[in-house]
Design a protein around this motif. Structure first.
Motif, PDB file in Angstrom:
ATOM      1  N   UNK A   1      -0.652  11.973   0.867  1.00  0.00           N
ATOM      2  CA  UNK A   1      -1.680  11.250   0.106  1.00  0.00           C
ATOM      3  C   UNK A   1      -3.051  11.840   0.371  1.00  0.00           C
TER       4      UNK A   1
ATOM      5  N   UNK B   1      -4.623   2.123  -3.145  1.00  0.00           N
ATOM      6  CA  UNK B   1      -3.409   2.937  -3.141  1.00  0.00           C
ATOM      7  C   UNK B   1      -2.757   2.996  -4.523  1.00  0.00           C
ATOM      8  N   UNK B   2      -3.275   2.243  -5.495  1.00  0.00           N
ATOM      9  CA  UNK B   2      -2.624   2.153  -6.804  1.00  0.00           C
ATOM     10  C   UNK B   2      -3.347   2.968  -7.862  1.00  0.00           C
TER      11      UNK B   2
ATOM     12  N   UNK C   1      -8.844   6.632  18.637  1.00  0.00           N
ATOM     13  CA  UNK C   1      -8.348   7.165  17.362  1.00  0.00           C
ATOM     14  C   UNK C   1      -6.866   6.840  17.144  1.00  0.00           C
TER      15      UNK C   1
ATOM     16  N   UNK D   1       4.193   5.372  -5.848  1.00  0.00           N
ATOM     17  CA  UNK D   1       4.168   5.333  -7.317  1.00  0.00           C
ATOM     18  C   UNK D   1       3.122   6.290  -7.884  1.00  0.00           C
ATOM     19  N   UNK D   2       2.100   6.606  -7.098  1.00  0.00           N
ATOM     20  CA  UNK D   2       1.137   7.620  -7.546  1.00  0.00           C
ATOM     21  C   UNK D   2       1.827   8.981  -7.657  1.00  0.00           C
TER      22      UNK D   2
ATOM     23  N   UNK E   1       3.943   1.474  -1.151  1.00  0.00           N
ATOM     24  CA  UNK E   1       4.591   1.595  -2.461  1.00  0.00           C
ATOM     25  C   UNK E   1       3.624   2.134  -3.511  1.00  0.00           C
ATOM     26  N   UNK E   2       2.364   1.719  -3.446  1.00  0.00           N
ATOM     27  CA  UNK E   2       1.374   2.253  -4.387  1.00  0.00           C
ATOM     28  C   UNK E   2       1.229   3.758  -4.236  1.00  0.00           C
ATOM     29  N   UNK E   3       1.154   4.219  -2.988  1.00  0.00           N
ATOM     30  CA  UNK E   3       1.027   5.658  -2.745  1.00  0.00           C
ATOM     31  C   UNK E   3       2.249   6.402  -3.276  1.00  0.00           C
TER      32      UNK E   3
ATOM     33  N   UNK F   1       0.849  -1.197   0.000  1.00  0.00           N
ATOM     34  CA  UNK F   1       0.000   0.000   0.000  1.00  0.00           C
ATOM     35  C   UNK F   1       0.886   1.250   0.000  1.00  0.00           C
TER      36      UNK F   1
ATOM     37  N   UNK G   1       5.764   7.797 -10.844  1.00  0.00           N
ATOM     38  CA  UNK G   1       5.669   6.468 -11.470  1.00  0.00           C
ATOM     39  C   UNK G   1       7.013   5.857 -11.842  1.00  0.00           C
TER      40      UNK G   1
ATOM     41  N   UNK H   1      -4.400   8.508   7.701  1.00  0.00           N
ATOM     42  CA  UNK H   1      -4.894   7.531   8.676  1.00  0.00           C
ATOM     43  C   UNK H   1      -4.008   7.604   9.913  1.00  0.00           C
ATOM     44  N   UNK H   2      -4.627   7.657  11.074  1.00  0.00           N
ATOM     45  CA  UNK H   2      -3.854   7.869  12.295  1.00  0.00           C
ATOM     46  C   UNK H   2      -3.008   6.668  12.671  1.00  0.00           C
ATOM     47  N   UNK H   3      -3.238   5.531  12.019  1.00  0.00           N
ATOM     48  CA  UNK H   3      -2.413   4.361  12.327  1.00  0.00           C
ATOM     49  C   UNK H   3      -1.491   3.976  11.167  1.00  0.00           C
ATOM     50  N   UNK H   4      -1.463   4.765  10.087  1.00  0.00           N
ATOM     51  CA  UNK H   4      -0.665   4.338   8.933  1.00  0.00           C
ATOM     52  C   UNK H   4      -0.110   5.546   8.183  1.00  0.00           C
TER      53      UNK H   4
ATOM     54  N   UNK I   1       1.891   5.019   4.494  1.00  0.00           N
ATOM     55  CA  UNK I   1       1.194   5.120   3.207  1.00  0.00           C
ATOM     56  C   UNK I   1       0.759   6.550   2.906  1.00  0.00           C
TER      57      UNK I   1
END
Lengths: 281, 281, 281
Positions: free
Chosen positions: B136, C75-76, C233, B42-43, B38-40, B36, B46, B141-144, B147
């Motif tokens: 992003x 995420x992609x 949270x 590459x957005x 890595x996808x963010x 996830x 690229x 997200x408060x836990x991630x 990403x």
């Protein structure tokens, strides 16, 4: 002027074909070793495309590395460089080598792995890597030639250097041999050389051995705690939970369980004997 | 007009040098977290070239992550972005930061990891990441944050954004310190900071400490269940199965066994004391 | 003339946007399978950018693979091809399929995984992969369609081929369903669907379920050996070592321990029941 290999592309508009290196090591995935080696390679060739085969070869298991890499090579295009660093002799007198065979390149310590990939065939060329100009430093760390010598040389080869440029031709390299199964009129005696992630038990009995004696396709196969009869074409030919013998994707006889882990369920280990016994017909 | 960094290439024909990011996390290899992130990334960019250092840092082990990444950085070209997300404080008031030091970039939570990489040196610049335009989403997200914040910022830096663009300069960042060994006239007292995949036991006794007192190169080394004498240059200087001390590829004293797993064979753990005792000469 | 997708780039100078494929399998990281599949894909499209989601799905755990991939897809960028090969029926009559949904592509065996990604939504198109011209060989190995069929087709789609080119439209594909939690006036009854690397316990209770009844945000949550109250949270809202419920990055309720491994500390397993009980207000 010599063009770098990766400019020669079938694409019309300049999408570069990146030079390709596969990596097979026993470095594991928790230490700095793999990433340090990759950094040293990217310093040589920033456009490098590195594909991990596995870094989880059992420590210093040269045969295990060769077993995996041998299955991988046929899926890669000609010109691919296969870097294989399993190096119990690092820092000793064992030589660093590179080779070309079947249009592919090999780079690694001279530990016998190359001969296992060749399976008796002659390589097109073998060189000793004795040109420090292509290394990361003239004095590679005595415990980490992957980063300081093999990785950089693999990157140079992938980006178009020739074997003659990075080393000096040699005739000699370490010879190891796969243990082949024994065959006679009554059957074939082999053993399990690899247990895969699914618990499938890959043997050293190849497609050629089976096809040489068509009776083997209907033989009884004794292995671990089971006896199975005949060589199947798919796992689903037997009911869920049932054992079977099958010609696997590596072109060797495998013993599996449909939907289960054969090694665990049938008490089979790496090294377990496998006997194909022909019936009275 | 500012060219993106990856157009500036030594290659004559337009092979782009892809912007380079290394990734060090405790996310593991079985969950969605790494892919996830890595996808963010590459957005954002690229063409990004992402190299995994490791995702198997022990959960929330900041020192463990720093230990691995510190060995990796010298193998990478200047301009590389090192993304390190080990983030026990995710969602709390700990700040997201980025920095430049020695021509390299660092991105991650302000958890002390940067100071461990610096080892007392001053960074060229540190910024607090407070520009949601480069994230992003404005509400990560408060836990991630990997990403939603750190990954995207690392990708922006790799593709040519400056620290000033993605954050606001700061002087303050968390300070952690490596535990250094104690030295006196009789010897050196250190400990094991890392057990690698081969069972080699890496200590906190650096090349500098050893070279400051040449007697240490011939000292007795007490560790686990063994005593070894002198610092070797290669594993193969001792017979198979024998223990030895060696200056490892990370420039620290290591205790190993030629062809064996020293941690298991010699009962050595992360944290085990290591004593170099000088003889009477 | 149709341009390949990756020439269409926002970059001014010819930096190609490489065609993007994510990979989700149960192949593991020690065997030849992943690298062999990647080689077959690079033969089709040398510029391919392959991102590993995970190869450590439990063997043949279709739901586990869908659970991870479902979190990754958002995420992609649009146009990404998601290759998912968990294939207990390999070699049987199960069909190989590809699909487009939400601008993304899916390639894999017709084992229900696609329907789990869709969560009830209609795909834009589904095709049966029946054009061997796009495979590695007309006779794919009966035990390894990843290398011989799915990988190559994914590479063709990523490099610009259409679904109509690589297959034949179909209306039918396997349907599987996520087990949804039960809700009534007194609370919500769900279960743990995934334990992540940190020991966080992800439930099947989604953000929508929680938001439909605001009382659930203050409910008592019974799980394993603990009862926690209210949805937090961030982890750091409770002291170190204390359990909590939190809305995780996958938009589902998770049970964790601040700085600890909830699964181990609270005796929670995949499949453990989770009860949200509303109080009397």
């Amino acid at each position: 002027m010599r063009l770098k290999r990766f400019y020669i592309s079938a694409s019309p508009l300049c999408a570069p074909v990146r030079p390709l290196v596969t990596l097979t090591t026993d470095f594991g995935l928790t230490d700095a070793y793999v990433a340090a080696m990759k950094g040293a390679m990217l310093q040589v060739e920033p456009a490098l495309n590195m594909v991990d085969v596995t870094h989880q070869v059992e420590p210093q298991d040269i045969m295990g590395a060769a077993f995996v890499l041998r299955q991988v090579i046929p899926a890669y295009p000609e010109g691919t460089v296969h870097l294989a660093v399993v190096d119990p002799g690092v820092g000793s007198a064992r030589l660093p080598i590179a080779a070309r065979f079947g249009g592919h390149f090999f780079v690694g310590p001279d530990n016998g792995l190359l001969s296992l990939l060749l399976e008796g065939a002659e390589p097109e060329q073998v060189v000793v890597l004795d040109k420090p100009a292509f290394w990361r430093s003239e004095q590679p760390a005595r415990t980490f030639n992957g980063r300081d010598l093999f990785g950089p040389v693999a990157a140079h080869l992938a980006s178009g250097k020739t074997l003659e440029e990075v080393g000096t031709p040699t005739e000699k390299f370490q010879q190891l041999h796969w243990a082949h199964p024994l065959s006679d009129d009554e059957g074939v005696q082999g053993f399990v050389v690899h247990i895969d992630r699914f618990g499938n038990c890959v043997t050293n009995i190849s497609r050629e051995v089976l096809e040489k004696n068509p009776r083997s396709l209907h033989a009884k196969c004794y292995v671990g705690s089971t006896i199975v009869e005949g060589v199947r074409k798919t796992y689903t030919e037997v009911p869920q939970g049932e054992p079977l013998a099958i010609l696997g994707s590596s072109n060797h006889l495998e013993v599996g369980v449909n939907g289960g882990d054969a090694a665990t369920l049938l008490t089979i280990h790496k090294g377990s004997p496998v006997s194909l016994v022909y019936g009275d017909e």
